[in-house]
Scaffold this active site. Structure first.
Site, PDB file in Angstrom:
ATOM      1  N   SER A  57       6.832   1.371  -0.247  1.00 54.06           N
ATOM      2  CA  SER A  57       6.290   1.184  -1.596  1.00 54.06           C
ATOM      3  C   SER A  57       7.122   1.913  -2.665  1.00 54.06           C
ATOM      4  O   SER A  57       7.462   1.340  -3.699  1.00 54.06           O
ATOM      5  CB  SER A  57       4.810   1.604  -1.586  1.00 54.06           C
ATOM      6  OG  SER A  57       4.530   2.496  -2.585  1.00 54.06           O
TER       7      SER A  57
ATOM      8  N   PRO B  54       0.831  -1.210   0.000  1.00 58.00           N
ATOM      9  CA  PRO B  54       0.000   0.000   0.000  1.00 58.00           C
ATOM     10  C   PRO B  54       0.866   1.261   0.000  1.00 58.00           C
ATOM     11  O   PRO B  54       1.899   1.315   0.676  1.00 58.00           O
ATOM     12  CB  PRO B  54      -0.801  -0.103   1.306  1.00 58.00           C
ATOM     13  CG  PRO B  54      -0.596  -1.485   1.815  1.00 58.00           C
ATOM     14  CD  PRO B  54       0.631  -2.055   1.171  1.00 58.00           C
TER      15      PRO B  54
ATOM     16  N   GLY C 212       4.162   3.276   5.123  1.00 62.16           N
ATOM     17  CA  GLY C 212       5.353   3.005   5.930  1.00 62.16           C
ATOM     18  C   GLY C 212       6.056   1.720   5.555  1.00 62.16           C
ATOM     19  O   GLY C 212       6.969   1.284   6.255  1.00 62.16           O
TER      20      GLY C 212
ATOM     21  N   ASP D  52      15.312   3.019   3.395  1.00 60.42           N
ATOM     22  CA  ASP D  52      14.319   2.239   2.636  1.00 60.42           C
ATOM     23  C   ASP D  52      14.964   1.603   1.401  1.00 60.42           C
ATOM     24  O   ASP D  52      14.853   0.389   1.186  1.00 60.42           O
ATOM     25  CB  ASP D  52      13.153   3.129   2.174  1.00 60.42           C
ATOM     26  CG  ASP D  52      12.244   3.543   3.327  1.00 60.42           C
ATOM     27  OD1 ASP D  52      12.643   3.366   4.488  1.00 60.42           O
ATOM     28  OD2 ASP D  52      11.133   4.043   3.052  1.00 60.42           O
TER      29      ASP D  52
ATOM     30  N   ALA E 228      10.306   2.924  -2.647  1.00 60.65           N
ATOM     31  CA  ALA E 228      11.645   2.357  -2.849  1.00 60.65           C
ATOM     32  C   ALA E 228      11.562   0.998  -3.532  1.00 60.65           C
ATOM     33  O   ALA E 228      12.425   0.651  -4.344  1.00 60.65           O
ATOM     34  CB  ALA E 228      12.376   2.240  -1.512  1.00 60.65           C
ATOM     35  N   ALA E 229      10.517   0.224  -3.246  1.00 57.78           N
ATOM     36  CA  ALA E 229      10.380  -1.100  -3.882  1.00 57.78           C
ATOM     37  C   ALA E 229      10.097  -0.931  -5.376  1.00 57.78           C
ATOM     38  O   ALA E 229      10.668  -1.638  -6.210  1.00 57.78           O
ATOM     39  CB  ALA E 229       9.275  -1.897  -3.199  1.00 57.78           C
TER      40      ALA E 229
HETATM   41  C1  MEV Z   1      10.659   6.016   6.406  1.00 59.69           C
HETATM   42  O1  MEV Z   1      10.542   4.654   6.046  1.00 59.69           O
HETATM   43  C2  MEV Z   1      11.678   6.179   7.481  1.00 59.69           C
HETATM   44  C3  MEV Z   1      11.922   7.624   7.914  1.00 59.69           C
HETATM   45  O2  MEV Z   1      12.958   7.559   8.900  1.00 59.69           O
HETATM   46  C4  MEV Z   1      12.347   8.502   6.771  1.00 59.69           C
HETATM   47  C5  MEV Z   1      13.729   8.178   6.237  1.00 59.69           C
HETATM   48  O3  MEV Z   1      14.509   7.487   6.905  1.00 59.69           O
HETATM   49  O4  MEV Z   1      14.033   8.630   5.132  1.00 59.69           O
HETATM   50  C6  MEV Z   1      10.698   8.233   8.585  1.00 59.69           C
END
Ligand code: MEV
Length: 313
Positions: free
Chosen positions: A101, A94, A98, A145, A103-104
């Site tokens: 998505s 989704p 978090g 990520d 980066a994948a």
């Molecule tokens: C996002 O998956 C993680 C954060 O720490 C942002 C980042 O590291 O770029 C919130």
């Protein structure tokens, strides 16, 4: 030639947000969800099209969209001309949840272009191409990520002052069970990270202590993982969630799921990713996983997953 490639989602076990400010963070791939590309070769002269099946959108190589820019940068790195192909992209991760998505999708696009050109890129090269693209379009990502997804293994990650990243593989000798609960609330990472950056620039000293404390917790998490100490790791997850709430990135929905997981017997729980919405995770004894998942649904989770961190070499 037809070929399918996939890149997993990711879960941050500890250290999100603080990692943007140079602290270490722990992350693992989340293989239950993935971005996938099916490559279909086209006749010479057809050029490159990326078809995002789920969104009903198509891009050509010259498109201004992030994926067009990433495709151009990848071909430049490969020293290759525009291939004649259609890349059919879909993702079960989704968006704005978090779970990595963006980066994948970027990772699988870079790999598909390399495969089309008959080349293979090292995980570090894939990761750096996706990182540059995320930096151009999403502000100030730490790079965790793209790194955990391109390397597809659990890592301890830290961005150093000179901009380079230190990446250590994470090891454990038994399997660890996590239950993931999705609030169903979409929350773009860029907005949460940008909001924290604004608040921090107005009162830097108020944020220094919680950010440093998260970094210290992450070091202890890596130790607890190394010693296979689930209860200790759980207590650190709880503490990390408290500090993230202090940084203003939790939400009532996330807090409710975290509390429900703890009440159902999890060793510990925290939000995972940027916060304000998206997902949380709980570390559980394996026999409790189904009960904790049920409690998360009862507390408002729209989806849950049970996933394992497997022993690594
Ligand atoms: C996002 O998956 C993680 C954060 O720490 C942002 C980042 O590291 O770029 C919130």
């Amino acid at each position: 030639m037809e070929m399918e490639l996939r890149a997993p989602g990711k879960l941050i076990l500890g250290g999100e947000h603080a990692v943007v400010y140079g602290q270490p963070a722990l992350a693992m791939p989340f293989a239950a969800l993935a971005a996938t590309i099916r490559i279909e070769r086209l006749p010479p002269g057809a050029g490159l099209t990326v078809a995002a099946e789920d969104l009903g959108k198509r891009w050509r190589l010259e498109a201004a969209e992030p994926l067009g820019a990433l495709a151009r940068a990848t071909l430049a790195r490969l020293g290759a001309a525009e291939p004649d192909a259609i890349l059919r992209l879909s993702s079960t991760i989704p968006i704005a949840s978090g779970m990595g998505s963006g980066a994948a999708v970027g990772t699988v696009l870079v790999r598909a272009l390399a495969a089309l050109c008959g080349q293979e890129l090292a995980p570090s090269e894939v990761s750096s191409l996706v990182y540059e693209s995320e930096r151009a379009f999403h502000g100030t990502p730490s790079g965790i990520d793209n790194t955990v997804i391109a390397f597809a293994r659990p890592i301890l990650f830290q961005r150093r002052d000179d901009g380079a990243a230190s990446i250590e593989p994470l090891t454990c000798s038994t399997s660890w069970t996590f239950v993931v609960g999705d609030t169903g609330v979409a929350s773009p990472t860029r907005e949460v990270v940008g909001d924290l950056a604004r608040r921090r620039s107005q009162a830097p000293s108020a944020y220094e202590a919680p950010i440093a404390a998260i970094g210290a917790l992450v070091e202890q998490m890596a130790q607890a993982l190394h010693h296979d100490d689930g209860p200790a790791f759980g207590a650190l997850l709880d503490a990390n969630h408290g500090l993230l709430a202090e940084l203003g990135v939790s939400s009532p929905e996330l807090d409710a799921l975290v509390a429900a997981a703890r009440a159902a017997g999890a060793w510990g729980a925290k939000l995972s990713g940027a916060g304000w919405g998206g997902v949380m995770l709980a570390l559980v004894a394996p026999q409790l996983a189904a009960t904790v998942a049920q409690s998360l649904h009862a507390a408002g989770a729209v989806r849950t997953w049970i996933t394992k961190l497997e022993p690594s070499l």
